[in-house]
Design a protein around this motif. Sequence first.
Motif, short mmCIF file in Angstrom:
data_model
loop_
_atom_site.label_atom_id
_atom_site.label_comp_id
_atom_site.label_asym_id
_atom_site.label_seq_id
_atom_site.Cartn_x
_atom_site.Cartn_y
_atom_site.Cartn_z
N ARG A 146 0.84 -1.20 0.00
CA ARG A 146 0.00 0.00 0.00
C ARG A 146 0.88 1.26 0.00
N GLY A 147 0.68 2.11 -1.01
CA GLY A 147 1.43 3.36 -1.11
C GLY A 147 2.82 3.20 -1.69
N ARG A 148 3.17 2.00 -2.15
CA ARG A 148 4.49 1.76 -2.72
C ARG A 148 4.36 1.18 -4.12
N SER A 149 5.39 1.33 -4.89
CA SER A 149 5.40 0.83 -6.25
C SER A 149 5.58 -0.69 -6.25
N ILE A 150 4.84 -1.35 -7.12
CA ILE A 150 4.97 -2.81 -7.24
C ILE A 150 6.34 -3.17 -7.79
N GLU A 151 6.83 -2.38 -8.76
CA GLU A 151 8.15 -2.65 -9.32
C GLU A 151 9.24 -2.49 -8.27
N ALA A 152 9.09 -1.47 -7.41
CA ALA A 152 10.08 -1.26 -6.35
C ALA A 152 10.08 -2.41 -5.35
N MET A 153 8.90 -2.89 -4.99
CA MET A 153 8.81 -3.99 -4.05
C MET A 153 9.34 -5.29 -4.67
N ALA A 154 9.13 -5.48 -5.97
CA ALA A 154 9.68 -6.66 -6.64
C ALA A 154 11.20 -6.61 -6.66
N SER A 155 11.78 -5.45 -6.96
CA SER A 155 13.24 -5.32 -6.95
C SER A 155 13.80 -5.50 -5.55
N ALA A 156 13.10 -4.96 -4.55
CA ALA A 156 13.55 -5.13 -3.17
C ALA A 156 13.47 -6.59 -2.74
N GLU A 163 13.05 3.99 -9.76
CA GLU A 163 14.21 4.70 -9.24
C GLU A 163 14.82 3.94 -8.06
N GLN A 164 16.11 4.18 -7.85
CA GLN A 164 16.82 3.47 -6.79
C GLN A 164 16.32 3.90 -5.41
N ASN A 178 13.82 2.36 -0.20
CA ASN A 178 12.73 2.49 0.77
C ASN A 178 11.96 1.18 0.91
N ALA A 179 11.73 0.49 -0.21
CA ALA A 179 11.00 -0.78 -0.16
C ALA A 179 11.80 -1.84 0.58
N TYR A 180 13.11 -1.88 0.35
CA TYR A 180 13.93 -2.88 1.04
C TYR A 180 14.00 -2.61 2.54
N LYS A 181 14.09 -1.36 2.93
CA LYS A 181 14.08 -1.03 4.36
C LYS A 181 12.78 -1.47 5.01
N THR A 182 11.68 -1.30 4.28
CA THR A 182 10.39 -1.74 4.82
C THR A 182 10.33 -3.25 4.97
N LEU A 183 10.81 -3.97 3.96
CA LEU A 183 10.85 -5.44 4.05
C LEU A 183 11.73 -5.90 5.20
N ASN A 184 12.89 -5.29 5.33
CA ASN A 184 13.82 -5.71 6.37
C ASN A 184 13.28 -5.41 7.76
N THR A 185 12.54 -4.32 7.91
CA THR A 185 12.02 -3.94 9.22
C THR A 185 10.77 -4.73 9.59
N GLU A 186 9.82 -4.82 8.66
CA GLU A 186 8.53 -5.45 8.96
C GLU A 186 8.60 -6.97 8.96
#
Length: 308
Positions: free
Chosen positions: A163-173, A198-199, A204-212
């Motif tokens: 939610r509120g994040r790009s699908i492509e960014a979350m896939a790359s993360a 964008e990088q 931001n997506a990777y930090k969210t994955l790593n934290t949550e």
Amino acid sequence: MATRDIYETTFDEDIQTDTESNQCPECDGRVTTNAVETVCEDCGLVVDEHQIDHGPEWRGFDKDERERTGAPLTATRHDRGLSTEIGRGTDANGNELSGQKRRRLTRMRREQSRGRFQSKAERNLAHGLSEVRRIVSRLELSESIRDQACQLFRSAQKEDLLRGRSIEAMASASVYGACRCNGLSRTLEGVTDPARVEQSRVTNAYKTLNTELGLPAQPVTPSAFVPRLASELDVSDQIRQRARQLADASESTEATTGVQPSGFAAACLYKAGHERGQLLTQSDVAEVADVSPVTVRTHRDTLDDLAV
């Protein structure tokens, strides 16, 4: 009645369900059912086994004993690989179809494509998993990394992290997170290059994955980058081994703490090349490692001070 009214949610064989009404016949504990068996969480008694066989199906249809098997379930597809594909032009025996049958198949294929997704979340899942497969293919990673990245993306969607994040960014993360969990020498810039985002969003997506999700990501050492950088620079085995020795010796002295591992590995290759008579330029080594020549010089000076 529409199909979506009958099947409100998709069937996932990997989701565990708790059956609080059923109790263990031995200790009256809680019984849990997963994709394999029904067990008691307290005493471990196996109450029942799952009736679905996840292995291949072997059957004989005639005197020649033909064998039939299906593809296994996979996490890389939104429907676990149980999708339906409508052919084009020919039937199962390879015979050409008439124009009327081809037009009928075209209409069936269009309706099947329209009803493929039952919700917007399922559509986003299919798009995200296709991005994961594309990035993994561009980076030439293994199938195990691909499966782990797809499962990580599924977990992110289940925890409502899209939610509120790009699908492509979350896939790359997800791909970068799978690489970090397996200790692969992949930089965030290298994973972001084949992505369509964008990088900063990937970071931001990777930090969210790593934290949550609490990823078991291990810190990548400079010695892990030496083989890949040496292969791209096309240096000899002697230079590769000497650079690995320099990296291992520096790690033992904690000189690599807080530095970019790819840049320090590039400095080890640069120093090893000069020691073995192959004059590598700082710009070439820095370009391969995706760092600046200043970073290579700084780490080279650190190696000179250590005298390893």
